[in-house]
Design a protein around this motif. Structure first.
Motif, PDB file in Angstrom:
ATOM      1  N   GLU A 201     -98.860 -61.938  24.502  1.00 40.24           N
ATOM      2  CA  GLU A 201     -97.562 -62.303  25.061  1.00 40.24           C
ATOM      3  C   GLU A 201     -97.380 -61.766  26.474  1.00 40.24           C
ATOM      4  O   GLU A 201     -96.924 -62.476  27.367  1.00 40.24           O
ATOM      5  CB  GLU A 201     -96.446 -61.803  24.154  1.00 40.24           C
ATOM      6  N   THR A 219     -92.435 -65.222  26.194  1.00 41.77           N
ATOM      7  CA  THR A 219     -93.592 -65.975  25.720  1.00 41.77           C
ATOM      8  C   THR A 219     -93.822 -65.634  24.254  1.00 41.77           C
ATOM      9  O   THR A 219     -93.557 -64.502  23.819  1.00 41.77           O
ATOM     10  CB  THR A 219     -94.860 -65.635  26.530  1.00 41.77           C
ATOM     11  N   THR A 220     -94.319 -66.590  23.504  1.00 41.95           N
ATOM     12  CA  THR A 220     -94.582 -66.390  22.080  1.00 41.95           C
ATOM     13  C   THR A 220     -95.944 -66.963  21.751  1.00 41.95           C
ATOM     14  O   THR A 220     -96.150 -68.178  21.864  1.00 41.95           O
ATOM     15  CB  THR A 220     -93.512 -67.080  21.216  1.00 41.95           C
ATOM     16  N   ALA A 382     -99.055 -71.582  22.216  1.00 41.28           N
ATOM     17  CA  ALA A 382     -98.018 -70.636  22.611  1.00 41.28           C
ATOM     18  C   ALA A 382     -96.792 -71.388  23.106  1.00 41.28           C
ATOM     19  O   ALA A 382     -96.875 -72.547  23.519  1.00 41.28           O
ATOM     20  CB  ALA A 382     -98.526 -69.695  23.712  1.00 41.28           C
TER      21      ALA A 382
END
Length: 794
Positions: A201, A219-220, A382
């Motif tokens: 991340e 962010t993931t 992502a």
């Protein structure tokens, strides 16, 4: 049906009577049940939206429901149902308007055709009202050409108005979104094929921070964690069993240690057993979640130990290169710029990640065996959320890298439509699977002629009896009309339902598409292609391989065969239209299937055994599957457009279909059904326009062929004019409107950022995988002060 066979009205009358009786019975049930529910204030059947979408629904149990639905304004309808459902309704209204014009034209054409001088079996019975009654070269066909001009001109005018309206609504949706869709959706992108050195991340956030400084909110990284997903799924089942056992008045028993839970093995108390199992699963799930950040760091730790940074190369502009290019442009202002801006390869070595960038240095604390057994690892998928629409749109519209095998960026799907079980599936494997299934579906279309031919043969039972050397029966008998009229329609509907289920299963299990919107788009595309194949196979009849051989021997024979067979197949399509309009509307408005299923469930189980969760699920509004509904509507649209100048009475049945479905669907969208996700009209208008314009092209080609078959060269020549006009209209619409509706222009995105300001308050959980979302654990009684929060997941 051969064009030389006398086509009678018996099957149409019988079909009309059957669906008419069905409509009367279903509507009577609807009115009686609705009145009872209104008195008792029960919303579960006819006002389901009141439970969860009361703020976007009109008052319940309004009198004269059909008038209220028809009179509701477009703006209020859009506010209540969303852009997807709104454009779906406009598609039905578009069909109703053009069939209304077609009905008006049929009032002129039917008397002209019926006074034609052509004679023969193909001009008797039902065909007295068709173009088959007109003799070759008859001057009456000039009126047909004029009517065709009016019809095509009206269609193009309506399409222009629809696109003008949709373009404005689409831009508003891209800018503002839907009121029930989380705002993070508008600011997020989906990244695929993320290289290993960015599968963190903080690293991914720093990468995008370099490209869009101070514009990245979060962010993931999606994780591959099959073991954890299975544990969560198992816990859900155990909880359901526990709730059912707890709802029973007596203490139920369950067998353990045997092959099944109802017999063999030791009998124990079900409630205690399920509570023990729930506690065990909670402990296992918490332990698996602890391994998620360790697994993410474990991958990077192995690369460090190897001293190797051979990650996927990502080609992009570094910030220094952009600055240098800007300086060169300023230096050469007003002069010819003869050399290109320096392009720098950007990989892991170009991004300096210090130890502080890592979540933590796990070193020797990594239990490699435990992580490997848990099968937890970062995936190449992502989500990235920005603080401004301008940055999000720039990231989604520009090419981050020039290499297709490197990171690719898409608009993020509605979080409510994400199929989390497929989210970590690699895009490259998905593309390979799509290609393989494309071959399968294309080959399937070739062999689709076999079941369709069997269905088509049911329309002529005497032919089947002759083939079996059985004595034929009197085709004027009512029961013969019933069987030959309804059996093919019902058989084809069942066949298509099975096909749709297979396409959806393929999209979810084989291709592993990552959102319901993608599944809908995939199902719509292939289901519609098979619907197109259905029409031509029903019209032509026989084996498609024989038709190919005929085409190879005489290319013009296919056109002649289609034109000749159009009228012979019209009765089948009339019966289908009647069944899909009156019959389907009656079932939809009465909700009879849902009522019967609920009644059988209550008879099978006593109310004391029904859990609160099951009662809550019964209150969730049902959804329409666009991939199933839209191809059926476009199929009827194709029929009424194709048959307008040849069998004008078809427009009357088409008007019944589209007007009835429009009122019915509008009422259902406002009071009963609700879509689980919103796509901004992409599924219900933007992506289906290619099929609508294809229908017009096919209709114009068939009309030209039929005029040629009728030995009217002047009429055939004039029939080319609408084809040319349609082609010019299509190109103009494509390059001036459609191309600019996929994305929000940066200019508008910047204006919104300036007017509303950039967003900073985001829900981090919006794109967090459910298996990692500890907030959902409240229903499982596992939330405590020691539970790792969402910020500790990665």
């Amino acid at each position: 049906v051969s064009s030389d066979v006398v086509v009678g009205w018996s099957s149409i009358w019988v079909t009309g009577i059957v669906v008419g009786v069905q409509f009367v019975l279903c509507y009577a049930f609807f009115m009686i049940k609705r009145s009872n529910d209104e008195r008792n204030k029960v919303f579960d059947l006819y006002e389901t939206r009141q439970h969860s979408l009361g703020h976007r629904s009109p008052p319940p149990f309004q009198p004269h429901w059909y008038l209220k639905a028809y009179q509701m304004s477009d703006s209020e309808t859009l506010r209540c149902v969303g852009l997807d459902s709104y454009m779906f309704l406009r598609l039905l209204r578009f069909g109703a308007r053009l069939t209304a014009l077609g009905t008006g034209l049929s009032i002129i054409l039917i008397p002209i055709y019926s006074t034609g001088t052509a004679r023969g079996n193909s001009t008797e019975g039902f065909n007295k009202l068709t173009l088959a009654r007109v003799e070759h070269g008859d001057k009456r066909m000039a009126i047909t050409v004029v009517a065709w001009y009016i019809f095509i001109g009206f269609i193009l005018r309506e399409l222009h108005n629809e696109w003008k309206s949709f373009a404005l609504l689409r831009q508003q949706y891209l800018a503002r979104g839907d009121e029930d869709v989380p705002k993070e959706f508008r600011y997020s992108i989906l990244c695929e094929q993320v290289p290993e050195w960015l599968q963190s991340e903080k690293r991914l956030k720093k990468y995008f921070d370099r490209l869009f400084p101070e514009k990245v909110a979060q962010t993931t990284i999606c994780m591959e964690m099959s073991c954890l997903d299975k544990l969560v799924e198992e816990r859900e089942k155990v909880l359901n069993n526990l709730e059912r056992a707890d709802a029973c008045a007596h203490h139920p028993k369950v067998s353990i240690g045997g092959r099944c839970s109802c017999c063999w093995g030791e009998k124990v108390d079900a409630i205690e057993h399920y509570r023990t199992e729930l506690s065990r699963l909670n402990t296992s799930i918490c332990h698996e979640r602890e391994l998620v950040p360790l697994a993410a760091n474990h991958v990077r730790h192995l690369r460090k130990c190897d001293g190797n940074s051979n990650a996927l190369d990502v080609i992009s502009m570094s910030m220094s290169a952009i600055s240098e290019g800007i300086q060169q442009l300023q230096t050469h202002d007003g002069q010819e710029f003869t050399h290109s801006m320096p392009l720098i390869e950007c990989n892991e070595s170009h991004f300096s990640f210090s130890d502080d960038d890592e979540e933590r240095d796990i070193g020797e604390h990594i239990n490699q065996i435990e992580i490997n057994e848990s099968k937890i690892s970062p995936s190449s998928t992502a989500f990235v959320t920005f603080t401004s629409l301008r940055a999000k749109q720039a990231a989604a519209q520009c090419a981050l890298t020039p290499d297709r095998t490197s990171m690719r960026v898409f608009h993020a799907p509605d979080p409510r439509s994400v199929l989390w079980e497929n989210i970590s599936f690699p895009l490259s494997m998905q593309d390979t699977a799509k290609f393989g299934m494309k071959v399968v579906w294309i080959v399937g279309i070739l062999f689709w002629a076999i079941p369709v031919s069997v269905v088509n043969s049911l329309a002529n039972l005497n032919s089947i009896l002759q083939a079996l050397n059985i004595k034929t029966v009197d085709s004027s008998k009512p029961w013969y009309g019933f069987l030959s009229g309804l059996l093919p329609v019902i058989a084809l509907a069942l066949l298509l339902d099975a096909l749709y289920a297979l396409i959806v299963l393929t999209a979810k299990r084989v291709l592993k598409l990552k959102s319901l919107s993608d599944v809908d788009a995939y199902a719509t595309y292939w289901y519609q292609l098979y619907q197109f194949a259905n029409l031509w196979l029903i019209v032509i009849g026989g084996s498609i391989f024989n038709q190919f051989q005929s085409f190879l021997n005489d290319p013009q024979s296919i056109v002649t065969t289609i034109a000749n067979a159009m009228i012979g197949s019209s009765v089948f399509f009339v019966n289908m239209t009647l069944t899909q309009s009156i019959g389907k509307c009656a079932l939809d408005i009465s909700q009879l299937q849902k009522f019967v299923i609920a009644l059988l469930m209550r008879l099978w189980r006593s109310e004391s055994t029904i859990t609160q969760r099951q009662m809550d699920r019964a209150k969730i509004p049902e959804t329409y599957q666009w991939g199933y509904e839209i191809p059926q509507i476009l199929f009827i649209l194709m029929i009424v457009v194709l048959y307008c100048p040849i069998v004008p009475i078809m427009e009357v049945f088409g008007l019944i279909y589209f007007a009835g479905r429009y009122i019915t669907y509008k009422h259902q969208f406002l009071h009963v059904n609700a879509q689980t996700f919103e796509g901004g009209g992409n599924a219900t208008w933007l992506s289906i326009f290619v099929f609508i314009i294809s229908i017009i092209y096919m209709a114009e080609a068939v009309f030209i062929a039929y005029m040629g078959l009728k030995q009217s060269p002047a009429s055939a020549a004039f029939a080319f004019v609408p084809l040319v006009v349609t082609f010019v209209f299509h190109l103009d619409l494509r390059y001036k409107t459609i191309t600019y509706l996929q994305n929000l222009p940066l200019q508008r995105a910047a204006a919104i950022d300036v007017k509303e300001g950039e967003c900073s308050d985001f829900n981090r959980l919006i794109y967090l995988q459910p298996s990692l979302n500890t907030c959902l654990d409240e229903q499982f009684h596992v939330v405590d002060s020691n539970t790792r929060g969402p910020d500790a997941v990665f």
